[in-house]
Design a protein around this motif. Structure first.
Motif, PDB file in Angstrom:
ATOM      1  N   ASN A 624     -21.412 -49.147  48.639  1.00 16.20           N
ATOM      2  CA  ASN A 624     -22.726 -48.731  48.639  1.00 16.20           C
ATOM      3  C   ASN A 624     -22.722 -48.505  47.061  1.00 16.20           C
ATOM      4  O   ASN A 624     -22.110 -47.472  46.475  1.00 16.20           O
ATOM      5  CB  ASN A 624     -23.111 -47.435  49.408  1.00 16.20           C
ATOM      6  CG  ASN A 624     -24.651 -47.245  48.949  1.00 16.20           C
ATOM      7  OD1 ASN A 624     -25.242 -46.864  48.179  1.00 16.20           O
ATOM      8  ND2 ASN A 624     -25.296 -47.058  50.289  1.00 16.20           N
ATOM      9  N   LYS A 626     -25.131 -47.222  45.343  1.00 11.39           N
ATOM     10  CA  LYS A 626     -26.171 -46.116  44.913  1.00 11.39           C
ATOM     11  C   LYS A 626     -25.146 -44.920  45.065  1.00 11.39           C
ATOM     12  O   LYS A 626     -25.327 -43.837  44.182  1.00 11.39           O
ATOM     13  CB  LYS A 626     -27.339 -45.996  46.130  1.00 11.39           C
ATOM     14  CG  LYS A 626     -28.453 -46.634  45.421  1.00 11.39           C
ATOM     15  CD  LYS A 626     -29.844 -46.093  46.078  1.00 11.39           C
ATOM     16  CE  LYS A 626     -31.010 -46.930  45.616  1.00 11.39           C
ATOM     17  NZ  LYS A 626     -32.043 -46.718  46.274  1.00 11.39           N
ATOM     18  N   THR A 627     -24.403 -44.782  46.007  1.00 12.52           N
ATOM     19  CA  THR A 627     -23.177 -43.539  46.212  1.00 12.52           C
ATOM     20  C   THR A 627     -22.050 -43.761  45.479  1.00 12.52           C
ATOM     21  O   THR A 627     -21.312 -43.007  45.206  1.00 12.52           O
ATOM     22  CB  THR A 627     -22.926 -43.527  47.798  1.00 12.52           C
ATOM     23  OG1 THR A 627     -22.461 -44.555  48.417  1.00 12.52           O
ATOM     24  CG2 THR A 627     -24.389 -42.971  48.365  1.00 12.52           C
ATOM     25  N   ASN A 628     -21.911 -45.179  44.955  1.00 15.09           N
ATOM     26  CA  ASN A 628     -20.637 -45.513  44.467  1.00 15.09           C
ATOM     27  C   ASN A 628     -19.340 -45.260  45.218  1.00 15.09           C
ATOM     28  O   ASN A 628     -18.273 -44.591  44.771  1.00 15.09           O
ATOM     29  CB  ASN A 628     -20.496 -44.888  43.143  1.00 15.09           C
ATOM     30  CG  ASN A 628     -19.315 -45.443  42.133  1.00 15.09           C
ATOM     31  OD1 ASN A 628     -18.806 -46.933  42.313  1.00 15.09           O
ATOM     32  ND2 ASN A 628     -18.524 -44.757  41.350  1.00 15.09           N
ATOM     33  N   PRO A 664     -29.179 -49.160  49.448  1.00 18.40           N
ATOM     34  CA  PRO A 664     -28.597 -49.486  48.052  1.00 18.40           C
ATOM     35  C   PRO A 664     -29.583 -50.865  47.512  1.00 18.40           C
ATOM     36  O   PRO A 664     -29.552 -50.859  46.259  1.00 18.40           O
ATOM     37  CB  PRO A 664     -27.231 -50.163  48.225  1.00 18.40           C
ATOM     38  CG  PRO A 664     -27.023 -50.618  49.519  1.00 18.40           C
ATOM     39  CD  PRO A 664     -28.038 -49.940  50.371  1.00 18.40           C
ATOM     40  N   TYR A 665     -30.069 -51.443  48.285  1.00 14.02           N
ATOM     41  CA  TYR A 665     -30.992 -52.617  47.833  1.00 14.02           C
ATOM     42  C   TYR A 665     -32.419 -52.676  48.349  1.00 14.02           C
ATOM     43  O   TYR A 665     -32.689 -52.055  49.527  1.00 14.02           O
ATOM     44  CB  TYR A 665     -30.464 -53.890  48.215  1.00 14.02           C
ATOM     45  CG  TYR A 665     -28.979 -53.996  47.874  1.00 14.02           C
ATOM     46  CD1 TYR A 665     -28.635 -54.202  46.754  1.00 14.02           C
ATOM     47  CD2 TYR A 665     -27.924 -54.073  48.828  1.00 14.02           C
ATOM     48  CE1 TYR A 665     -26.900 -54.306  46.593  1.00 14.02           C
ATOM     49  CE2 TYR A 665     -26.446 -54.428  48.645  1.00 14.02           C
ATOM     50  CZ  TYR A 665     -26.363 -54.320  47.551  1.00 14.02           C
ATOM     51  OH  TYR A 665     -24.904 -54.260  47.111  1.00 14.02           O
TER      52      TYR A 665
END
Length: 815
Positions: A624, A626-628, A664-665
């Motif tokens: 992900n 966003k959360t890396n 994330p998208y």
């Protein structure tokens, strides 16, 4: 640090000296402190320790060693235990030749079928590549020496490999291009990693802090050594900061001075150097322990027989119309094709092995039960057309019950340093096949190639046995499959498209100037073909057998799957059962199926076994951005088990709880990825996936050429002498190919044409240093006389400095 006390006794100069090679293959030693040098040798499928002058191109012969099948071949075995056992044999031979670090296995993904080094890599799938590599590493390191996983990372083309900037999004990087390395490091526990030549998103891999520090060291907790690919260091101080301990080969102390200067000026702290020295010392001391023991001589015949076993398990039966195979006893067989006389059994370049022995089809055929009525070469190995050879082959074929036609790719078509021009078998071989088809249609093709090829001719043959590059025992192994002494059990570790234009990276391979864009994202290989519903010639995981297998009674739990596997045919054989998983949610784009487990099972006729394939930490995860972090999407997941990605035999569905991560998208911005049809993505959509603008992909011809520009760019240099030199290089390449010296022509492309200018200094062992290179660049950029003067001045300074160091060193040695 483990060696803090020892490091405290070293001078700054001694510590810096350990950070680069003593010569082409050895590290530096410090005798007064009992620090010996290490020997590093190429060895993905056999030891290449050169007895004569060292080189990185495979020009000079090495000490004889068992030439095992290449990684592309071993991958078709789908057998982790076999790979580990092969590693044990490799490790044993490395110890016998006093090699501390064996430079392999290579585990880069097969992004494109034309990539010139595909024969040296396992698969298009990271899970399969990682598991096989981990097994091989365990085997090699069981003898106390070190394996060296390479090339870290996203090294997927040979053209401009030392300068190309690979542009790839973070999720694709993690899921596709780093997962095999993660498995090799965490499960295989490799002691050494080799950084790749290329750049990754703007930074050379061995200087890339995200790759080397954030992921390799911090996330994966890797505590081993990173060594550059030969000549692959760009900025030595930046590499040291990223945790790249060892630069190879030697630079005659030039980059050591850069490290010393950086510490004295405060650019880096000495503690950084100490950490790197500590890790390198650990590798030296742990790998040299094994050489203190007495070792028995290698049983070459035993190793040869094992090489044959690996080949037998890796050969893939692709077609068997009318059950033409196995060839029955007493059948009259015509042996046709140059590869039957001189086997194509390994790749070319730095992995080339000098075999201890080499089986020949013509010598071994008498043991197979069928009757050979003769041999004809049929074609010229390197592409020259000959109607006379075709006519002679057809005359022999008329008398045969079965024609065994040995065709494939030659040694100079598949080689390190250059990519293939197309996916075709040479035209003169196809003309032979067509002529034979009009003479005798009972044709079985025996294919030799290290990567996927197009087969528009496949309807003209009854059988296809693909031996890949099966090592020194390949000839006998293939004959045992053809005769039925061995039931083929190999499965393809890569997809065979119908035509090259079908491949997902078709529009983005290779990067020709500044960069290469991985616009297809995670949709490489079967992940693309299966999701986008593109027909293929042979699917990932495909391979026929002389028997049949039935799957039944699939049970799925939170821990894995169990099912029954039955040999429903009349011959004992092995089946590779493959587990695929697919998320049924449409919130995050995913390939339709992804390989998440496999096992190879041997069964007698009529025998049934209950087979278990466990889930692991990679079964349901995705990265992900966003959360890396790795997350799990809460959804229903399809569980498929079958004989290939297309040949699914049993399936179930399981609900998996997720990690509640934010999406994330935005799907509206990424239509190609959400449809899976990601073979021709626009730049704008790719930038949405990346999260940043792509760099300009073309050279800026208005700027002077610098260290990281290549010799090929001399075509637009300001200096007339540089442009003339470029034309001479291009002419020499054309002329050598014209007169049939293709191997020599390839060397020009490998070692000159695509070489960045810094490589001139990094690969000449100190003969040319960076200040001299500055003068060469002056010449290239139009300052001819100033440049020549500078080169000569710096050359004199270097000779004077070398003499002074030598005179200082001599009295110290006499003491």
């Amino acid at each position: 640090m483990k060696y803090k006390n020892l490091i405290s006794k070293m001078t700054l100069e001694e510590k810096a000296s350990l950070m680069s090679g003593k010569d082409f293959w050895q590290t530096q030693n410090i005798d007064r402190l009992g620090i010996n040098n290490m020997f590093l040798a190429d060895g993905p499928h056999g030891i290449r320790k050169q007895a004569a002058a060292a080189d990185h191109l495979g020009l000079n012969a090495s000490i004889p060693a068992t030439c095992f099948p290449t990684a592309a071949t071993v991958a078709n075995s789908w057998n982790e235990e076999l790979g580990e056992k092969m590693g044990e044999y490799l490790g044993e031979e490395a110890v016998a030749q006093k090699v501390n670090v064996l430079l392999g296995p290579g585990i880069n993904m097969k992004r494109n079928p034309l990539a010139g080094r595909n024969f040296e890599y396992f698969s298009e799938d990271p899970y399969l590549a990682g598991k096989l590599a981990a097994g091989m590493i365990k085997g090699i390191q069981s003898h106390g020496i070190s394996a060296c996983v390479k090339h870290f990372a996203v090294n997927n083309q040979e053209e401009r490999r030392m300068a190309i900037d690979t542009i790839v999004d973070e999720r694709t990087l993690r899921e596709i291009y780093l997962t095999a390395f993660e498995i090799a490091i965490k499960e295989g526990k490799t002691k050494t990693v080799m950084s790749a030549y290329n750049m990754l998103n703007g930074a050379y891999t061995n200087e890339n802090m995200h790759l080397m520090r954030d992921i390799l060291r911090d996330e994966w907790n890797y505590e081993g050594v990173v060594v550059t690919d030969w000549g692959g260091s760009n900025d030595r101080v930046a590499g040291l900061l990223a945790g790249n301990e060892l630069e190879m080969p030697t630079t005659a102390g030039e980059t050591n001075e850069e490290i010393i200067e950086a510490i004295k000026t405060g650019k880096i702290k000495e503690e950084v150097l100490d950490e790197n020295v500590d890790r390198l010392l650990d590798l030296i001391f742990t790998t040299e322990e094994v050489f203190k023991k007495t070792h028995k001589e290698i049983d070459q015949e035993k190793h040869h027989r094992f090489a044959q076993k690996v080949a037998e398990e890796s050969i893939v039966l692709l077609k068997n119309e009318e059950e033409i195979l196995p060839i029955k006893k007493g059948k009259k067989v015509a042996i046709i094709g140059d590869f039957a006389k001189e086997a194509r059994y390994q790749g070319a370049g730095s992995s080339i092995v000098n075999p201890t022995k080499l089986d020949s089809t013509l010598d071994c055929i008498g043991d197979c039960g069928f009757e050979s009525i003769g041999f004809e070469p049929g074609f010229d190995r390197y592409g020259k057309k000959s109607q006379k050879k075709i006519d002679a082959a057809c005359e022999l074929a008329r008398k045969a019950d079965v024609v065994l036609l040995y065709i494939g790719l030659d040694e100079v078509t598949e080689a390190e340093g250059l990519d293939r021009q197309n996916m075709s078998i040479p035209e003169n071989q196809i003309e032979l096949l067509n002529a034979l088809y009009n003479t005798n249609q009972k044709i079985v093709v025996v294919l030799s190639a290290g990567a996927a090829v197009e087969m528009p001719w496949i309807d003209k043959v009854k059988g296809v046995v693909h031996g890949y590059l099966s090592g020194q025992a390949s000839a006998k192994a293939i004959l045992r499959v053809l005769s039925g002494e061995v039931n083929p059990s190999g499965k393809l570790a890569e997809t065979y498209p119908i035509k090259y234009e079908d491949t997902p990276s078709f529009y983005q391979f290779p990067g020709k100037e500044v960069s290469v864009e991985y616009r297809e994202g995670p949709f490489i290989g079967y992940r693309y073909y299966d999701t986008a519903n593109v027909n293929v010639l042979f699917s990932f995981g495909f391979g026929l057998s002389y028997t049949t297998f039935e799957y039944s009674n699939l049970q799925v739990s939170k821990d894995g799957v169990t099912f029954n596997l039955t040999n429903s045919g009349s011959m004992a054989g092995s089946e590779v059962a493959q587990l695929y998983v697919g998320c049924q949610s449409e919130d995050i784009f995913r390939p339709k199926k992804e390989l998440k487990g496999f096992t190879k099972v041997f069964l007698q006729p009529g025998e049934t076994k209950t087979v278990t394939i466990p889930f692991d930490d990679k079964t349901f995860r995705y990265f992900n951005v966003k959360t890396n972090d790795w997350e799990i999407e809460e959804a229903n997941y399809k569980i498929w088990v079958g004989s290939s990605v297309e040949d699914i035999r049993v399936e179930e569905t399981i609900f998996i709880e997720g990690t509640k991560a934010p999406l994330p998208y935005d799907s509206t911005n990424l239509p190609s990825y959400y449809s899976g049809k990601a073979n021709n993505v626009s730049q704008a959509e790719f930038e949405q996936l990346l999260g940043f603008k792509v760099p300009v992909a073309t050279w800026d011809r208005s700027q002077p050429l610098g260290y990281n520009d290549t010799i090929a760019q001399c075509q637009y240099a300001k200096g007339a002498s540089a442009r003339f030199a470029f034309q001479m290089i291009r002419f020499a390449h054309w002329f050598l190919r014209k007169i049939g010296k293709r191997s020599t022509a390839n060397i020009i492309m490998m070692s000159i044409y695509h070489m960045p200018f810094r490589g001139v200094a990094r690969m000449t062992g100190g003969v040319i240093n960076m200040p001299m290179l500055d003068g060469i660049l002056m010449i290239v950029n139009g300052q001819f006389f100033k440049g020549v003067k500078h080169v000569l001045k710096e050359r004199r300074k270097m000779i004077k400095s070398t003499k002074e160091k030598s005179s200082i060193a001599k009295p110290a040695e006499e003491m």
